[in-house]
Design a protein around this motif. Structure first.
Motif, PDB file in Angstrom:
ATOM      1  N   GLN A   1       0.791  -0.796   0.076  1.00  0.00           N
ATOM      2  CA  GLN A   1      -0.282  -0.126   0.006  1.00  0.00           C
ATOM      3  C   GLN A   1       0.487   1.342  -0.017  1.00  0.00           C
ATOM      4  N   MET A   2       1.994   1.016   0.703  1.00  0.00           N
ATOM      5  CA  MET A   2       2.861   2.086   0.584  1.00  0.00           C
ATOM      6  C   MET A   2       3.363   2.698  -0.875  1.00  0.00           C
ATOM      7  N   THR A   3       4.301   1.682  -1.031  1.00  0.00           N
ATOM      8  CA  THR A   3       5.166   1.837  -2.224  1.00  0.00           C
ATOM      9  C   THR A   3       4.348   1.197  -3.671  1.00  0.00           C
ATOM     10  N   GLY A   4       3.382   0.500  -3.525  1.00  0.00           N
ATOM     11  CA  GLY A   4       2.720   0.569  -4.419  1.00  0.00           C
ATOM     12  C   GLY A   4       2.976  -0.694  -5.534  1.00  0.00           C
ATOM     13  N   ARG A   5       3.761  -1.692  -4.717  1.00  0.00           N
ATOM     14  CA  ARG A   5       4.155  -2.764  -5.127  1.00  0.00           C
ATOM     15  C   ARG A   5       4.521  -4.015  -4.110  1.00  0.00           C
ATOM     16  N   ILE A   6       4.088  -5.187  -4.813  1.00  0.00           N
ATOM     17  CA  ILE A   6       4.434  -6.343  -3.959  1.00  0.00           C
ATOM     18  C   ILE A   6       5.519  -6.838  -3.547  1.00  0.00           C
ATOM     19  N   VAL A   7       6.171  -6.917  -2.215  1.00  0.00           N
ATOM     20  CA  VAL A   7       7.467  -7.800  -2.271  1.00  0.00           C
ATOM     21  C   VAL A   7       7.427  -8.193  -1.155  1.00  0.00           C
ATOM     22  N   ARG A   8       7.665  -9.788  -1.601  1.00  0.00           N
ATOM     23  CA  ARG A   8       7.003 -10.488  -0.022  1.00  0.00           C
ATOM     24  C   ARG A   8       8.674 -10.226   1.097  1.00  0.00           C
ATOM     25  N   ASN A   9       9.036 -10.791   1.997  1.00  0.00           N
ATOM     26  CA  ASN A   9      10.000 -10.709   2.242  1.00  0.00           C
ATOM     27  C   ASN A   9      10.273 -11.921   3.074  1.00  0.00           C
ATOM     28  N   SER A  10      11.460 -12.581   3.034  1.00  0.00           N
ATOM     29  CA  SER A  10      12.150 -13.541   2.992  1.00  0.00           C
ATOM     30  C   SER A  10      12.058 -13.944   4.347  1.00  0.00           C
ATOM     31  N   CYS A  11      11.389 -13.302   5.457  1.00  0.00           N
ATOM     32  CA  CYS A  11      11.482 -14.097   6.956  1.00  0.00           C
ATOM     33  C   CYS A  11       9.917 -14.862   7.278  1.00  0.00           C
ATOM     34  N   THR A  12       8.526 -14.064   7.303  1.00  0.00           N
ATOM     35  CA  THR A  12       7.544 -15.119   7.008  1.00  0.00           C
ATOM     36  C   THR A  12       7.549 -16.096   5.525  1.00  0.00           C
ATOM     37  N   ALA A  13       8.362 -15.377   4.594  1.00  0.00           N
ATOM     38  CA  ALA A  13       8.380 -16.690   3.300  1.00  0.00           C
ATOM     39  C   ALA A  13       9.606 -17.602   3.917  1.00  0.00           C
ATOM     40  N   GLY A  14      10.079 -17.347   4.982  1.00  0.00           N
ATOM     41  CA  GLY A  14      11.533 -18.409   5.681  1.00  0.00           C
ATOM     42  C   GLY A  14      10.619 -19.447   6.739  1.00  0.00           C
ATOM     43  N   TYR A  15       9.622 -18.216   7.533  1.00  0.00           N
ATOM     44  CA  TYR A  15       9.536 -19.425   8.683  1.00  0.00           C
ATOM     45  C   TYR A  15       7.828 -19.463   8.543  1.00  0.00           C
ATOM     46  N   LYS A  16       7.294 -18.894   7.756  1.00  0.00           N
ATOM     47  CA  LYS A  16       5.491 -19.697   7.810  1.00  0.00           C
ATOM     48  C   LYS A  16       5.076 -19.889   6.356  1.00  0.00           C
ATOM     49  N   ALA A  17       5.711 -20.343   5.620  1.00  0.00           N
ATOM     50  CA  ALA A  17       5.234 -20.446   4.677  1.00  0.00           C
ATOM     51  C   ALA A  17       6.257 -21.372   4.140  1.00  0.00           C
ATOM     52  N   ILE A  18       6.816 -22.000   4.373  1.00  0.00           N
ATOM     53  CA  ILE A  18       8.056 -23.331   3.975  1.00  0.00           C
ATOM     54  C   ILE A  18       8.423 -23.097   2.767  1.00  0.00           C
ATOM     55  N   TRP A  19       9.330 -22.046   2.887  1.00  0.00           N
ATOM     56  CA  TRP A  19      10.406 -21.364   1.885  1.00  0.00           C
ATOM     57  C   TRP A  19      11.814 -21.628   2.352  1.00  0.00           C
ATOM     58  N   HIS A  20      12.541 -22.054   1.678  1.00  0.00           N
ATOM     59  CA  HIS A  20      13.841 -22.466   1.450  1.00  0.00           C
ATOM     60  C   HIS A  20      14.929 -21.641   1.122  1.00  0.00           C
ATOM     61  N   LYS A  21      15.471 -20.592   1.586  1.00  0.00           N
ATOM     62  CA  LYS A  21      16.989 -19.859   0.295  1.00  0.00           C
ATOM     63  C   LYS A  21      16.998 -20.222  -0.347  1.00  0.00           C
ATOM     64  N   GLN A  22      18.395 -21.930  -0.354  1.00  0.00           N
ATOM     65  CA  GLN A  22      18.413 -22.769  -0.655  1.00  0.00           C
ATOM     66  C   GLN A  22      17.291 -23.862  -2.011  1.00  0.00           C
ATOM     67  N   ASP A  23      16.251 -24.409  -1.028  1.00  0.00           N
ATOM     68  CA  ASP A  23      15.852 -25.541  -1.993  1.00  0.00           C
ATOM     69  C   ASP A  23      13.961 -24.235  -2.601  1.00  0.00           C
ATOM     70  N   GLY A  24      14.083 -22.966  -2.236  1.00  0.00           N
ATOM     71  CA  GLY A  24      12.969 -22.663  -2.568  1.00  0.00           C
ATOM     72  C   GLY A  24      11.164 -23.255  -1.512  1.00  0.00           C
TER      73      GLY A  24
END
Length: 565
Positions: free
Chosen positions: A193-216
C-alpha cells in the motif's frame, strides 16, 4: 535548526499498532503514538454483527492497519517538531503468520461488498487455529513422502502458518480462493500500500510459508499430493520472488505519502516479523544469544552458525534475522493471554475492589501478593497450554492444566503458578535447543511484560538459572523496524549500510539485569521435573484427554443452522 536524521518504525501487534520516531545516530526514541484497532480481534462475529464465527477463529480488518499509519505517523512527526524531509526511512513489522486474500488491484477481498459476509475474505490473524485439520493432513502427507522441509520446522507445520490457512480457504470458501489474485502476509500487504508493489519478505516466507533460501518452496508434486487444486498454488497465489530482510522494498508513492504526512520517495524497508525485528534492537548480532519477545504470546529468537534439526521448533531460516547467520524461532502461544484470561474470569470481586482502593491494576495486585510467597509454597503446578502449544509439541489442540488446587488455594497462588508455567515452557525450549547442538549462552527479554513485571522476570531467571538482560526500549519491535528503515535508506541518505552497523549504534539494553537466586533455582529444578512429566504425559500421546474433551465440546456447541457463507 535541528537537522538530525530520523527513521520511523511501525509495530503491528495483536490489539493495536504503534509508531516510534527514532534518532538515526543514537537510537534515541523521540516520539511514540499508539492506535488501537477499530475492529480489534474478531473471534465471535464479523463486523456486520450477524455472521457468527466458529471455534478457533481469529480475524482482523485490514482497514485498521491503514488507520494506524494515517494516525500515528503524523502524530510522531508533530510531537517531535521535525520536518518530513528529516525522515529518511520507514520500516514495519507484524504478528505472523497473519494473511489475507487480495485482488489484482492490491485490495483485500473483504473490501468488496459481495464478500463482506464471508469470513475467509478477511485477515486471518496469527492465532487463527481453525486450520488444524489442514495442518494435520499436511504433516501426515509430508511425513509419508519423507519431505525434507519438515525437519527445519521441528517435525510439524503449525495450523498458524501460511499453507494450512490457504488450504482452509480453498476447502471452505473456494469462491474466495478463486477470486484471490494473491494471498499474502499482512505485513507485505501494508508495504504494498505504501510503495504500490508487492514485495514478499524472506522472514515470513521462510518461517511461515515453508520457503527455503536454497530449495525454494516444496515441489508442485507435494502440493498436488495435498490437494489436486493446490498443485500450482505457489505460481497462482504466492510467488517465488522473495526479497531479503535488510533490503529496500521501495519508496513512498505520492498518494500514500500525502496520506501519512511524509515525502514521496522516502525509503521503505522490506517487511518483517515483530519478534525477529526486535533482535538487533537489543544489540544482538551474534550466535548464542536468545531474545524472548513477551506479550500476548512469547516468541523466542536465537542466532546460530549452522542449520541444525531442533525437534518442535517453529523454524530455522538462513538470513532470517541477521544476514549471514541462521535464525531459529520457537514460541509459546499463551503468555499475556494467559494472565488476561485469569484476571477477567477467575478473580473475585473483592480483589478488584482492593486493587481499586489501592489505585493499582488487578495484575499489579496479584503480582504483589504472589511475590510474598516462597517458591513452591502454593503447592500448585500448571501447564501453559490455554491457547495450545507452539513449541515444542506444535499442537493447538492441547489445553491448560492446573494441578494441586485445594479449598485453601487463593487467586495469587494460581496467578503465580501460571507465571511459573510459562517459565517452565521457556526452559523446555532452551533445553531443546541445547540438546540439538544450538548453544544458548545469554538470554534477553523485551516487551511490556519484561519491562513491567519484575516478579515474572526473576522467576524466569531462577527457572532458567541464567541472567536475563532487558531491552532498554519499551517499543522494541518498533525500534527494530525503525533500524531496518534506516538500513533501507542506506548510508548515502543518512542511514546505515547494514543492520549489524545499525545494531551497534542504535540497539541497547538496561543496566539492571535479573540474576538467578541459588535457593530458588534448586526448588524450581524439582518443580520443573514435575512439569516435564505432565508435559510428556498429556502432550506426547499417552493421554489425549484434552483432544477428546475438545471434540465433545465442539459437538455439544455446534450450531444447527448451516453458516450463511
Amino acid at each position: 535548526m535541528n537537522m538530525a536524521n530520523y527513521t520511523i518504525g511501525v509495530d503491528y501487534g495483536t490489539q493495536s499498532g504503534r509508531a516510534v520516531l527514532v534518532d538515526v545516530a543514537t537510537g534515541r526514541e523521540v516520539a511514540t503514538a499508539v492506535k488501537p484497532y477499530t475492529h480489534g480481534v474478531m473471534d465471535e462475529y464479523l463486523p456486520d454483527g450477524v455472521t457468527r464465527l466458529e471455534h478457533d477463529w481469529a480475524l482482523q480488518h485490514p482497514q485498521d492497519y491503514l488507520e494506524v499509519l494515517e494516525l500515528t505517523i503524523p502524530a510522531v512527526v508533530k510531537e517531535a517538531g521535525i520536518m518530513p524531509d528529516q525522515v529518511v526511512g520507514l520500516g514495519i513489522d507484524f504478528t505472523a503468520c497473519t494473511i489475507l486474500p487480495i485482488d489484482e488491484h492490491l485490495n483485500p477481498l473483504c473490501f468488496r461488498e459481495e464478500h463482506q459476509q464471508n469470513p475467509h475474505s478477511y485477515v486471518k490473524l496469527w492465532k487463527h487455529h481453525a486450520a488444524q485439520d489442514e495442518a494435520d493432513e499436511l504433516n501426515r502427507i509430508a511425513a509419508e513422502r519423507g519431505e525434507d522441509f519438515l525437519k527445519r520446522y521441528g517435525g510439524k507445520i503449525s495450523s498458524e502458518w501460511m499453507i494450512p490457512k490457504v488450504w482452509q480457504i480453498l476447502n471452505e470458501a473456494p469462491a474466495i480462493y478463486e477470486a484471490a489474485d494473491q494471498i499474502l502476509e499482512a505485513t507485505d500487504w501494508v508495504v504494498s500500500q505504501m510503495t504500490g508493489r508487492i514485495v514478499r519478505n524472506s522472514c515470513t516466507a521462510g518461517y511461515k510459508a515453508i520457503w527455503h533460501k536454497q530449495d525454494g518452496y516444496p515441489s508442485n508434486e507435494f502440493f498436488k499430493a495435498l490437494d489436486l487444486r493446490l498443485e500450482n498454488v505457489v505460481e497462482e497465489k504466492l510467488t517465488r520472488d522473495i526479497a531479503p530482510i535488510g533490503s529496500k522494498a521501495g519508496e513512498l508513492t505520492e498518494a500514500f505519502a500525502a496520506r501519512i504526512g511524509l515525502l514521496p520517495g522516502t525509503a521503505v524497508a522490506v517487511a518483517n516479523v515483530d519478534a525477529h525485528v526486535a533482535v538487533p534492537a537489543v544489540g544482538i548480532a551474534e550466535p548464542g544469544k536468545m531474545l524472548m519477545v513477551m506479550g500476548t504470546s512469547t516468541c523466542h529468537i536465537l542466532l546460530g552458525k549452522d542449520e541444525q534439526v531442533v525437534p518442535g521448533m517453529c523454524g530455522v531460516v538462513e538470513d532470517g534475522v541477521i544476514p549471514g547467520l541462521m535464525g531459529y524461532e520457537a514460541g509459546q502461544s499463551c503468555v499475556g493471554d494467559h494472565f488476561e484470561w485469569f484476571t477477567e474470569t477467575c478473580v473475585p470481586g473483592h480483589y478488584v475492589e482492593e486493587a481499586a482502593l489501592k489505585g493499582i491494576g488487578i495484575h499489579q495486585l496479584l503480582t504483589e501478593k504472589a511475590a510474598r510467597q516462597r517458591v513452591g509454597e502454593s503447592g500448585l503446578i500448571a501447564l501453559d497450554w490455554w491457547n495450545g502449544n507452539r513449541s515444542t509439541l506444535v499442537d493447538t489442540n492441547l489445553t491448560g492444566v492446573l494441578l494441586g488446587a485445594t479449598l485453601l488455594t487463593k487467586p495469587e497462588d494460581i496467578y503465580r503458578a501460571l507465571i511459573e508455567a510459562t517459565a517452565y515452557g521457556t526452559r523446555t525450549i532452551v533445553e531443546a535447543f541445547r540438546n540439538s547442538g544450538v548453544p544458548v549462552h545469554e538470554v534477553y527479554a523485551a516487551g511490556g511484560i519484561a519491562e513491567k513485571n519484575a516478579l515474572m522476570m526473576q522467576i524466569y531467571a531462577d527457572v532458567l538459572n541464567m541472567e536475563i538482560k532487558i531491552s532498554a526500549s519499551s517499543q522494541t519491535p518498533a525500534l527494530g523496524s525503525a533500524m531496518f528503515g534506516a538500513v533501507a535508506a542506506g548510508a548515502e541518505r543518512g542511514g546505515y549500510a547494514t543492520i549489524t552497523e545499525a545494531a551497534a549504534k542504535m540497539g541497547r539494553v538496561k543496566e539492571e539485569t535479573y540474576k538467578p537466586i541459588p535457593e530458588n533455582v534448586a526448588t524450581y529444578d524439582a518443580l520443573f521435573a514435575e512439569y516435564t512429566k505432565l508435559y510428556d504425559y498429556f502432550g506426547r500421546g499417552e493421554n489425549d484427554v484434552m483432544k477428546r474433551l475438545k471434540k465433545i465440546k465442539a459437538e455439544a456447541s455446534r450450531v444447527k443452522e448451516e453458516p450463511v457463507w
